[in-house]
Structures are given as structure tokens and as C-alpha cells.
Design a protein around this motif. Structure first.
Motif, PDB file in Angstrom:
ATOM      1  N   SER A  38       0.844  -1.199   0.000  1.00 13.38           N
ATOM      2  CA  SER A  38       0.000   0.000   0.000  1.00 13.38           C
ATOM      3  C   SER A  38       0.879   1.247   0.000  1.00 13.38           C
ATOM      4  N   LEU A  39       0.283   2.331  -0.427  1.00 11.82           N
ATOM      5  CA  LEU A  39       0.975   3.613  -0.445  1.00 11.82           C
ATOM      6  C   LEU A  39       0.798   4.295   0.904  1.00 11.82           C
ATOM      7  N   ASN A  40       1.897   4.759   1.479  1.00 13.61           N
ATOM      8  CA  ASN A  40       1.834   5.570   2.689  1.00 13.61           C
ATOM      9  C   ASN A  40       1.740   7.025   2.220  1.00 13.61           C
ATOM     10  N   SER A  41       0.562   7.613   2.358  1.00 18.34           N
ATOM     11  CA  SER A  41       0.351   8.973   1.843  1.00 18.34           C
ATOM     12  C   SER A  41       1.186  10.012   2.589  1.00 18.34           C
ATOM     13  N   ASN A  42       1.611   9.714   3.804  1.00 20.34           N
ATOM     14  CA  ASN A  42       2.442  10.668   4.560  1.00 20.34           C
ATOM     15  C   ASN A  42       3.862  10.748   4.018  1.00 20.34           C
ATOM     16  N   THR A  43       4.420   9.603   3.590  1.00 19.22           N
ATOM     17  CA  THR A  43       5.810   9.581   3.124  1.00 19.22           C
ATOM     18  C   THR A  43       5.920   9.548   1.603  1.00 19.22           C
ATOM     19  N   GLY A  44       4.850   9.115   0.925  1.00 16.75           N
ATOM     20  CA  GLY A  44       4.906   8.942  -0.517  1.00 16.75           C
ATOM     21  C   GLY A  44       5.569   7.637  -0.927  1.00 16.75           C
ATOM     22  N   ASN A  45       5.871   6.799   0.060  1.00 16.84           N
ATOM     23  CA  ASN A  45       6.519   5.510  -0.213  1.00 16.84           C
ATOM     24  C   ASN A  45       5.480   4.405  -0.372  1.00 16.84           C
ATOM     25  N   ILE A  48       5.680  -2.333   1.703  1.00 19.54           N
ATOM     26  CA  ILE A  48       5.460  -3.755   1.453  1.00 19.54           C
ATOM     27  C   ILE A  48       5.756  -4.492   2.756  1.00 19.54           C
ATOM     28  N   ILE A  49       4.756  -5.220   3.251  1.00 19.44           N
ATOM     29  CA  ILE A  49       4.909  -5.954   4.511  1.00 19.44           C
ATOM     30  C   ILE A  49       4.568  -7.418   4.248  1.00 19.44           C
ATOM     31  N   HIS A  50       5.525  -8.287   4.542  1.00 18.63           N
ATOM     32  CA  HIS A  50       5.362  -9.731   4.358  1.00 18.63           C
ATOM     33  C   HIS A  50       5.281 -10.377   5.739  1.00 18.63           C
ATOM     34  N   THR A  51       4.307 -11.239   5.946  1.00 14.31           N
ATOM     35  CA  THR A  51       4.200 -11.999   7.193  1.00 14.31           C
ATOM     36  C   THR A  51       4.305 -13.475   6.851  1.00 14.31           C
ATOM     37  N   LEU A  52       5.331 -14.120   7.426  1.00 16.62           N
ATOM     38  CA  LEU A  52       5.610 -15.527   7.150  1.00 16.62           C
ATOM     39  C   LEU A  52       5.641 -16.322   8.451  1.00 16.62           C
ATOM     40  N   MET A  53       5.448 -17.616   8.367  1.00 18.43           N
ATOM     41  CA  MET A  53       5.514 -18.477   9.548  1.00 18.43           C
ATOM     42  C   MET A  53       6.984 -18.706   9.911  1.00 18.43           C
ATOM     43  N   ALA A  54       7.322 -18.433  11.154  1.00 20.07           N
ATOM     44  CA  ALA A  54       8.716 -18.501  11.594  1.00 20.07           C
ATOM     45  C   ALA A  54       9.321 -19.885  11.388  1.00 20.07           C
ATOM     46  N   LEU A 144      -1.136 -12.082  -1.723  1.00 12.96           N
ATOM     47  CA  LEU A 144      -0.682 -10.708  -1.805  1.00 12.96           C
ATOM     48  C   LEU A 144      -1.904  -9.806  -1.928  1.00 12.96           C
ATOM     49  N   ASN A 145      -1.998  -8.839  -1.028  1.00 18.77           N
ATOM     50  CA  ASN A 145      -3.078  -7.853  -1.054  1.00 18.77           C
ATOM     51  C   ASN A 145      -2.484  -6.526  -1.494  1.00 18.77           C
ATOM     52  N   LEU A 146      -2.979  -6.015  -2.620  1.00 18.12           N
ATOM     53  CA  LEU A 146      -2.510  -4.756  -3.161  1.00 18.12           C
ATOM     54  C   LEU A 146      -3.608  -3.718  -2.975  1.00 18.12           C
ATOM     55  N   ASN A 147      -3.313  -2.712  -2.143  1.00 18.03           N
ATOM     56  CA  ASN A 147      -4.272  -1.660  -1.837  1.00 18.03           C
ATOM     57  C   ASN A 147      -3.913  -0.427  -2.658  1.00 18.03           C
ATOM     58  N   ARG A 148      -4.804  -0.088  -3.600  1.00 15.07           N
ATOM     59  CA  ARG A 148      -4.626   1.125  -4.415  1.00 15.07           C
ATOM     60  C   ARG A 148      -5.832   2.020  -4.169  1.00 15.07           C
ATOM     61  N   ASP A 149      -5.621   3.095  -3.446  1.00 16.37           N
ATOM     62  CA  ASP A 149      -6.683   4.069  -3.165  1.00 16.37           C
ATOM     63  C   ASP A 149      -7.916   3.415  -2.557  1.00 16.37           C
ATOM     64  N   GLY A 150      -7.710   2.470  -1.649  1.00 17.68           N
ATOM     65  CA  GLY A 150      -8.827   1.814  -0.970  1.00 17.68           C
ATOM     66  C   GLY A 150      -9.393   0.618  -1.705  1.00 17.68           C
ATOM     67  N   ASN A 151      -8.973   0.397  -2.945  1.00 20.40           N
ATOM     68  CA  ASN A 151      -9.397  -0.791  -3.693  1.00 20.40           C
ATOM     69  C   ASN A 151      -8.342  -1.869  -3.512  1.00 20.40           C
ATOM     70  N   VAL A 152      -8.747  -2.998  -2.964  1.00 16.55           N
ATOM     71  CA  VAL A 152      -7.801  -4.066  -2.676  1.00 16.55           C
ATOM     72  C   VAL A 152      -7.952  -5.180  -3.707  1.00 16.55           C
ATOM     73  N   GLN A 153      -6.820  -5.517  -4.334  1.00 22.46           N
ATOM     74  CA  GLN A 153      -6.754  -6.660  -5.237  1.00 22.46           C
ATOM     75  C   GLN A 153      -5.981  -7.749  -4.504  1.00 22.46           C
TER      76      GLN A 153
END
Length: 167
Positions: A38-45, A48-54, A144-153
Motif C-alpha cells: 500500500s501507499l503511505n500517503s504521509n511519506t509517498g513511499n 510492502i509488509i510480508h508476514t511468514l511463519m517462523a 498478496l493484497n494490493l491496496n490502491r486508493d482503498g481498492n484491494v486486489q
């Protein structure tokens, strides 16, 4: 004739242990990871956050390098990072995007990897390779969840489909 209390306790303990082991085995019949972009509107970055089983990460690293790993050790993190960055890649029509490694967080159950694309939104047309663990675990599913302006693919990656180009 009734059985002695110590024998009964032993049988109950043994049965309880078998049930607990069966439950643990059943609980880990699947291998999955989740990636959120997702886009962080505060930083413009683009974050990408990945969560995996340890335990899956520990298992693949031990399998690949025949030794135990400690992801609190910077040298071991670099080995993991090298593997990870080969398996997760985003590209557009101009080539591979500069996905920056930010860091990771490890707890007993999960490994969370933080990455970002600095000062850039994700292009409309991209190809994503999310093959982390699919080379090791045949039933690994990476969502993978891609959030673009509130629309999640939501995209699903497996051993047989490690790359997806979209839209």
C-alpha cells in the motif's frame, strides 16, 4: 477389577500428549504467507509488509545451508535477505523496481519483513514474483493484497504460479 491410579494417570497423560501432538500436526498442514502492499500517503513511499511463519523460514534456511539460523544475528539476516530478495521482485515495463529492504521483526510465530519503494507509487502495470518458500514447500501459498486508493486486489502465488502480471 479397577486399574491402579498411577497406571490410569499414565494412560490419561499419554492420551493427552497424543491428542496435543495430533492437534499441532493438524494445525500446520498448510504453509502460507501474506504480503500487503500500500501507499503511505504521509511519506509517498509504497510500503510492502510480508508476514511468514517462523518455523517455515527456519526450516528453509536450515535446509539450504545445513545449519541453524538466528534472525537476531545481522549476518544471518543478510543470508535470509539474499534469499528473500531473489524470491520477491516487482518489475514494470522498464525493468525491476528498486524495492528497498527496511528490516524485519521476528517473534516465535512469525517473521515480518518490511520493504518499500521510496517516493513512488506502484505503477499501474506491474509483474510481481512472490516465490518465497515455494521452492521448498510444494503446498506453500503466498497471498498478496494490493491496496490502491482503498481498492484491494488479492493475488495468490503458488509453486506453479510464482509470477503474476497485472492488470
Amino acid at each position: 477389577m479397577s486399574m491402579p491410579n498411577s497406571l490410569r494417570l499414565f494412560k490419561i497423560s499419554l492420551l493427552s500428549a497424543l491428542i496435543a501432538i495430533s492437534a499441532m500436526a493438524y494445525a500446520h498442514r498448510f504453509h502460507a504467507a501474506i504480503t500487503d502492499i500500500s501507499l503511505n500517503s504521509n511519506t509517498g513511499n509504497t510500503e510492502i509488509i510480508h508476514t511468514l511463519m517462523a518455523h517455515d523460514i527456519e526450516a528453509i534456511l536450515e535446509n539450504l545451508y545445513q545449519r541453524q539460523f538466528d534472525l537476531s544475528d545481522p549476518d544471518d539476516v543478510q543470508v535470509f535477505r539474499k534469499y528473500f530478495e531473489k524470491q520477491f521482485v516487482i518489475s514494470d515495463v522498464n525493468g525491476v523496481l528498486p524495492v528497498k529492504w527496511v528490516g524485519l521483526k521476528v517473534d516465535p510465530n512469525s517473521v515480518i519483513v518490511f520493504q518499500e519503494i521510496e517516493k513512488r507509487t506502484l505503477p499501474t502495470q506491474v509483474k510481481i514474483r512472490q516465490a518465497v518458500l515455494t521452492d521448498f514447500l510444494s503446498d506453500q501459498v503466498n497471498t498478496l493484497n494490493l491496496n490502491r486508493d482503498g481498492n484491494v486486489q488479492t493475488l495468490t502465488f503458488t509453486r506453479s504460479q510464482r509470477e503474476i502480471a497485472f492488470p
